[in-house]
Write a protein that holds these residues in place. Structure first.
Motif, PDB file in Angstrom:
ATOM      1  N   GLU A 247      23.963  35.321  35.418  1.00 49.46           N
ATOM      2  CA  GLU A 247      24.798  34.969  34.257  1.00 49.46           C
ATOM      3  C   GLU A 247      24.524  35.920  33.100  1.00 49.46           C
ATOM      4  OE1 GLU A 247      22.993  32.730  35.967  1.00 49.46           O
ATOM      5  OE2 GLU A 247      24.691  31.763  36.979  1.00 49.46           O
ATOM      6  N   GLU A 248      23.222  36.138  32.832  1.00 50.55           N
ATOM      7  CA  GLU A 248      22.861  37.006  31.698  1.00 50.55           C
ATOM      8  C   GLU A 248      23.343  38.436  31.942  1.00 50.55           C
ATOM      9  OE1 GLU A 248      18.781  34.508  30.677  1.00 50.55           O
ATOM     10  OE2 GLU A 248      18.668  36.387  31.782  1.00 50.55           O
ATOM     11  N   ALA A 249      23.085  38.928  33.147  1.00 43.78           N
ATOM     12  CA  ALA A 249      23.474  40.300  33.447  1.00 43.78           C
ATOM     13  C   ALA A 249      24.989  40.461  33.348  1.00 43.78           C
ATOM     14  CB  ALA A 249      22.982  40.689  34.838  1.00 43.78           C
ATOM     15  N   ALA A 250      25.711  39.486  33.895  1.00 47.39           N
ATOM     16  CA  ALA A 250      27.170  39.554  33.877  1.00 47.39           C
ATOM     17  C   ALA A 250      27.679  39.530  32.437  1.00 47.39           C
ATOM     18  CB  ALA A 250      27.761  38.392  34.670  1.00 47.39           C
TER      19      ALA A 250
ATOM     20  N   THR B 233      42.075  38.905  37.423  1.00 50.96           N
ATOM     21  CA  THR B 233      41.808  38.500  36.033  1.00 50.96           C
ATOM     22  C   THR B 233      41.639  39.714  35.122  1.00 50.96           C
ATOM     23  OG1 THR B 233      39.591  38.049  36.826  1.00 50.96           O
ATOM     24  CG2 THR B 233      40.861  36.166  36.091  1.00 50.96           C
ATOM     25  N   LEU B 234      41.174  40.842  35.685  1.00 55.21           N
ATOM     26  CA  LEU B 234      41.019  42.037  34.848  1.00 55.21           C
ATOM     27  C   LEU B 234      42.292  42.871  34.803  1.00 55.21           C
ATOM     28  CD1 LEU B 234      37.481  43.362  35.878  1.00 55.21           C
ATOM     29  CD2 LEU B 234      38.100  42.194  33.756  1.00 55.21           C
ATOM     30  N   GLY B 235      43.311  42.466  35.550  1.00 55.72           N
ATOM     31  CA  GLY B 235      44.507  43.290  35.641  1.00 55.72           C
ATOM     32  C   GLY B 235      44.205  44.615  36.310  1.00 55.72           C
ATOM     33  N   ALA B 236      43.289  44.592  37.246  1.00 58.99           N
ATOM     34  CA  ALA B 236      42.823  45.818  37.884  1.00 58.99           C
ATOM     35  C   ALA B 236      43.424  45.979  39.278  1.00 58.99           C
ATOM     36  CB  ALA B 236      41.298  45.787  37.991  1.00 58.99           C
ATOM     37  N   VAL B 309      21.446  44.625  39.697  1.00 59.07           N
ATOM     38  CA  VAL B 309      20.804  44.437  40.994  1.00 59.07           C
ATOM     39  C   VAL B 309      20.870  42.952  41.283  1.00 59.07           C
ATOM     40  CG1 VAL B 309      18.689  44.684  42.324  1.00 59.07           C
ATOM     41  CG2 VAL B 309      19.277  46.400  40.603  1.00 59.07           C
ATOM     42  N   GLY B 310      21.778  42.570  42.168  1.00 56.51           N
ATOM     43  CA  GLY B 310      21.928  41.144  42.440  1.00 56.51           C
ATOM     44  C   GLY B 310      22.977  40.881  43.489  1.00 56.51           C
ATOM     45  N   ASP B 311      23.163  39.603  43.740  1.00 56.30           N
ATOM     46  CA  ASP B 311      24.067  39.137  44.785  1.00 56.30           C
ATOM     47  C   ASP B 311      25.500  39.089  44.232  1.00 56.30           C
ATOM     48  OD1 ASP B 311      25.481  37.681  46.641  1.00 56.30           O
ATOM     49  OD2 ASP B 311      23.862  36.241  47.005  1.00 56.30           O
ATOM     50  N   VAL B 312      26.410  39.785  44.886  1.00 54.71           N
ATOM     51  CA  VAL B 312      27.808  39.788  44.410  1.00 54.71           C
ATOM     52  C   VAL B 312      28.366  38.375  44.312  1.00 54.71           C
ATOM     53  CG1 VAL B 312      28.686  42.071  45.048  1.00 54.71           C
ATOM     54  CG2 VAL B 312      28.604  40.282  46.777  1.00 54.71           C
ATOM     55  N   PHE B 313      27.941  37.491  45.206  1.00 57.10           N
ATOM     56  CA  PHE B 313      28.513  36.145  45.208  1.00 57.10           C
ATOM     57  C   PHE B 313      27.998  35.298  44.042  1.00 57.10           C
ATOM     58  CE2 PHE B 313      28.575  37.601  49.657  1.00 57.10           C
ATOM     59  CZ  PHE B 313      29.954  37.700  49.780  1.00 57.10           C
ATOM     60  N   LYS B 314      26.942  35.767  43.397  1.00 59.75           N
ATOM     61  CA  LYS B 314      26.470  35.077  42.190  1.00 59.75           C
ATOM     62  C   LYS B 314      27.033  35.750  40.944  1.00 59.75           C
ATOM     63  CE  LYS B 314      22.447  32.765  43.885  1.00 59.75           C
ATOM     64  NZ  LYS B 314      21.438  33.460  44.713  1.00 59.75           N
ATOM     65  N   VAL B 315      27.099  37.084  40.962  1.00 62.68           N
ATOM     66  CA  VAL B 315      27.489  37.826  39.757  1.00 62.68           C
ATOM     67  C   VAL B 315      29.010  37.812  39.538  1.00 62.68           C
ATOM     68  CG1 VAL B 315      27.443  40.079  38.610  1.00 62.68           C
ATOM     69  CG2 VAL B 315      25.460  39.324  39.945  1.00 62.68           C
ATOM     70  N   PRO B 317      31.536  35.735  40.401  1.00 69.42           N
ATOM     71  CA  PRO B 317      32.167  34.533  39.822  1.00 69.42           C
ATOM     72  C   PRO B 317      31.940  34.414  38.312  1.00 69.42           C
ATOM     73  CG  PRO B 317      31.074  33.993  41.879  1.00 69.42           C
ATOM     74  CD  PRO B 317      30.693  35.399  41.555  1.00 69.42           C
ATOM     75  N   VAL B 318      30.761  34.816  37.839  1.00 67.34           N
ATOM     76  CA  VAL B 318      30.510  34.759  36.392  1.00 67.34           C
ATOM     77  C   VAL B 318      31.412  35.760  35.677  1.00 67.34           C
ATOM     78  CG1 VAL B 318      28.758  34.869  34.578  1.00 67.34           C
ATOM     79  CG2 VAL B 318      28.088  34.217  36.903  1.00 67.34           C
ATOM     80  N   LEU B 319      31.545  36.958  36.262  1.00 67.84           N
ATOM     81  CA  LEU B 319      32.416  37.965  35.651  1.00 67.84           C
ATOM     82  C   LEU B 319      33.850  37.438  35.539  1.00 67.84           C
ATOM     83  CD1 LEU B 319      31.234  41.298  37.360  1.00 67.84           C
ATOM     84  CD2 LEU B 319      30.783  40.540  35.014  1.00 67.84           C
ATOM     85  N   ILE B 320      34.294  36.727  36.567  1.00 63.15           N
ATOM     86  CA  ILE B 320      35.664  36.194  36.550  1.00 63.15           C
ATOM     87  C   ILE B 320      35.818  35.198  35.399  1.00 63.15           C
ATOM     88  CG2 ILE B 320      37.351  34.809  37.837  1.00 63.15           C
ATOM     89  CD1 ILE B 320      36.134  36.022  40.425  1.00 63.15           C
TER      90      ILE B 320
END
Ligand SMILES: Cc1cc2nc3c(=O)[nH]c(=O)nc-3n(C[C@H](O)[C@H](O)[C@H](O)COP(=O)(O)OP(=O)(O)OC[C@H]3O[C@@H](n4cnc5c(N)ncnc54)[C@H](O)[C@@H]3O)c2cc1C
Lengths: 281, 328
Positions: A247-250, B233-236, B309-315, B317-320
């Motif tokens: 969450e923080e990184a994003a 969502t980013l229009g990308a 550096v992390g799991d796409v499935f965690k990162v 969804p937050v970006l969305i």
């Protein structure tokens, strides 16, 4: 048709590597191995050719005992028998030595077609198949995306991938070596029945001596290129690694990108997503 | 080290490929450092104008081999011609781009002449007067320094983009010399039937401002959906690495890299992509590159401006969610 498929065993893609003390190889203790990606496509193509024209598929792998896993998975996918070239003296060999060993192993076996992958995921020299063809005096075609062997088994019409989304269709006489590119087919999975049957299939083991090769023809001594040392690459760009929980990184990332005006053109970019939406939804 | 460097240049539709200009530029630099002569070799049919143009532009001697039998490339003709060139010119080094053509003939040629071929080099060194090349192994995670072994000529191909810092200089000895090499028809075993362009897809990624790209790390077609959602969502636009299109998760036209599209968006977000060289050449000139990958040693981080550096499935969804917030 007598068909050979060459399989190399390589470390799994996500492996973390340690360079060994000689700096010419990697430490294998903690690695997990799998069959090289394009070689699996090559085996699938071999099996399809047999299903179409009849005949026999042999798989070959060169390497220490661990490559038996790769050989067995090839047999389980449907190959009929296997050759295992193994000898401590093979360590440190380049593509030329490996191709020479394969050529020796199969010289009296009347193969019509040999399939290899385009390149290995580890050393990526992309030339074992081509050198093999040259040593055997056969035709070859690399980076193959489609194979059609004529009914009489005399020619193969193959589609080669070229740059900029171009392809060429060429015809070559058999016997020939074809190096297969990923994406040419969808490789099958081994069935339970296949795995059971594989246990009864023959694996012939050949050493350097069986192939009539001396130590001076093998390993780094027999190689035509000189692998001097391995090292970890330096980073070219300064990457800002965003730390913290996902969450923080994003959140930091979105703030940075927003500040750098990466999103300044959002409205006009909308059509890109619409274009995709038509296809997908 | 007296001797010659021969650059084997490639062309299509009457034009030299950009990689070949890059090899000429680097060849000039190397020839200067080693105090050797440089020549460019061109093989084809009706390439007189091209040879003139190349020779004038770089001011170097161009050796042409012109034949009807070279209208389309075949490995047999190339190897026959170049082994004769090797005999006549006694070069120290054959330099070429690492192209689909080089992969096809160079190992055969080197083997015919009892030599080795060092493919896909990204760097070079001269250590104690000895020339060495560097190439990537283990999917870009390790570099391998390779030395020349045995007697010349040596055969080396260069990775596209790796040597583009060496601009082509205008030297003072432009000249075109033609060489005739007999090519008996029965020798040409490969017959080229046609060259076809893959059907142009509807997706032109070269114009996209933002691209969200996913790789094998997304694990399946179903799970790849989050990449589409983030792009939406980013229009990308949506991009992909080769395994994604090989596996049929997305149509081929979304593939980015040496056998896909080349893109230069303002923002490129690479998710679950390791950064193999064939992918990097298609996107490394994007203005801002973000990499999300669970492996801190993935080569994609070597070209990224921002990395998570992390799991796409965690990162992802937050970006969305955050993107939705910003858009409001
Ligand atoms: C002649 C030729 C042409 C080619 N052309 C192209 C081309 O045009 N384009 C192209 O892309 N490739 C091309 N390739 C293939 C290329 O060599 C690589 O195999 C490919 O790019 C790898 O794709 P990838 O990064 O998606 O997969 P991998 O290399 O398998 O990488 C997957 C990455 O995902 C990460 N990951 C896994 N799970 C997660 C998770 N849950 N969260 C975060 N990260 C995760 C892993 O750490 C790994 O780094 C070509 C190859 C050849 C030989």
């Amino acid at each position: 048709m007598r068909i050979l498929a060459c399989l190399k065993q390589v470390p799994e893609k996500d492996s973390r590597y340690k360079i060994d003390d000689t700096a010419t190889g990697i430490r294998e203790e903690d690695l997990v191995f799998e069959t090289n990606e394009s070689d699996v496509y090559a085996l699938e193509e071999a099996l399809r050719l047999k299903e179409k024209l009849g005949g026999e598929v042999v798989v070959l792998s060169l390497g220490e005992e661990r490559v038996l896993k790769t050989i067995k998975s090839g047999l389980a996918m449907g190959a009929d028998s296997a050759l295992h070239l193994t000898d401590p003296a093979f360590r440190g060999s380049d593509a030329f030595v490996i191709a020479t060993s394969i050529a020796r192993a199969i010289s009296d076996q009347n193969f019509d077609v040999i399939f290899t992958g385009v390149q290995s995921e580890d050393m990526a020299f992309a030339q074992t198949g081509t050198i093999l063809a040259q040593l055997l005096g056969w035709s070859h075609a690399t980076i193959v995306m489609e194979v059609n062997v004529s009914e009489d088994g005399k020619n193969a019409r193959v589609k080669r991938e070229l740059e900029s989304n171009l392809f060429e269709v060429v015809e070559i006489p058999l016997p020939a070596v074809l190096t297969i590119q990923s994406g040419i087919n969808q490789p099958r999975y081994a069935t339970l029945k296949g795995i059971m049957q594989a246990k009864k299939k023959g694996i012939r083991t050949l050493s350097a001596q069986d192939l009539g090769l001396k130590n001076s023809q093998l390993g780094s001594m027999g190689s035509v290129v000189d692998h001097q040392k391995m090292f970890f690459p330096e980073k070219k760009k300064k990457t800002v690694i965003l730390e913290g929980t996902p969450e923080e990184a994003a959140r930091t990332l979105m703030e940075r990108l927003h500040k750098e005006r990466c999103f300044s053109r959002w409205p006009s970019a909308e059509r890109n997503s619409l274009c995709l939406a038509r296809f997908w939804f | 080290m007296p001797g010659k460097i021969l650059v084997l240049a490639e062309h299509r539709a009457g034009k030299l490929k950009s990689i070949s200009w890059e090899v000429i530029g680097f060849g000039q630099k190397l020839a200067e450092q080693l105090q050797q002569e440089l020549k460019v070799v061109l093989i084809g049919k009706a390439i007189e104008c091209l040879a003139d143009e190349v020779s004038r532009k770089c001011g170097q001697k161009v050796l042409t081999i012109i034949s009807d039998r070279c209208e389309a490339y075949t490995p047999e003709a190339h190897c026959q011609i170049l082994s004769q060139v090797a005999q006549q010119e006694s070069p120290f080094l054959f330099l070429m781009g690492h192209t689909y053509q080089a992969v096809d003939f160079a190992p055969k040629l080197a083997t015919m002449l009892g030599r080795g071929f060092i493919p896909n080099c990204v760097d070079y060194q001269i250590e104690a007067g000895r020339l060495q090349f560097v190439r990537q192994v283990f999917n870009g995670k390790i570099n391998l320094q390779v030395g020349l072994k045995g007697e010349p000529p040596y055969f080396v191909s260069l990775q596209q983009g790796a040597f583009n810092a060496y601009e082509v200089q205008s030297r003072q000895s432009p000249r075109v010399v033609n060489l005739t090499v007999p090519l008996p028809e029965e020798m040409l075993k490969r017959k080229v039937l046609e060259i076809v362009q893959a059907a142009q897809g509807k997706v032109d990624l070269s114009q996209a401002e933002i691209i969200v790209a996913g790789g094998r790390g997304l694990a399946s077609k179903e799970k790849f959906q989050i990449i589409l959602d983030l792009a939406h969502t980013l229009g990308a636009a949506v991009g992909a690495s080769r395994p994604v299109t090989d596996g049929g998760w997305l149509p081929k036209e979304h593939q980015i890299g040496s056998s896909g599209q080349t893109v230069t968006p303002k923002l490129y977000i690479a998710c679950g992509i390791s950064g193999a060289i064939q992918h990097l050449v298609g996107m490394m000139n994007s203005s801002c590159i973000v990499a999300i990958n669970k492996d801190p040693n993935a080569p994609i981080f070597s070209v990224a401006d921002y990395g998570i550096v992390g799991d796409v499935f965690k990162v992802v969804p937050v970006l969305i969610e955050l993107a939705k917030e910003i858009r409001k």
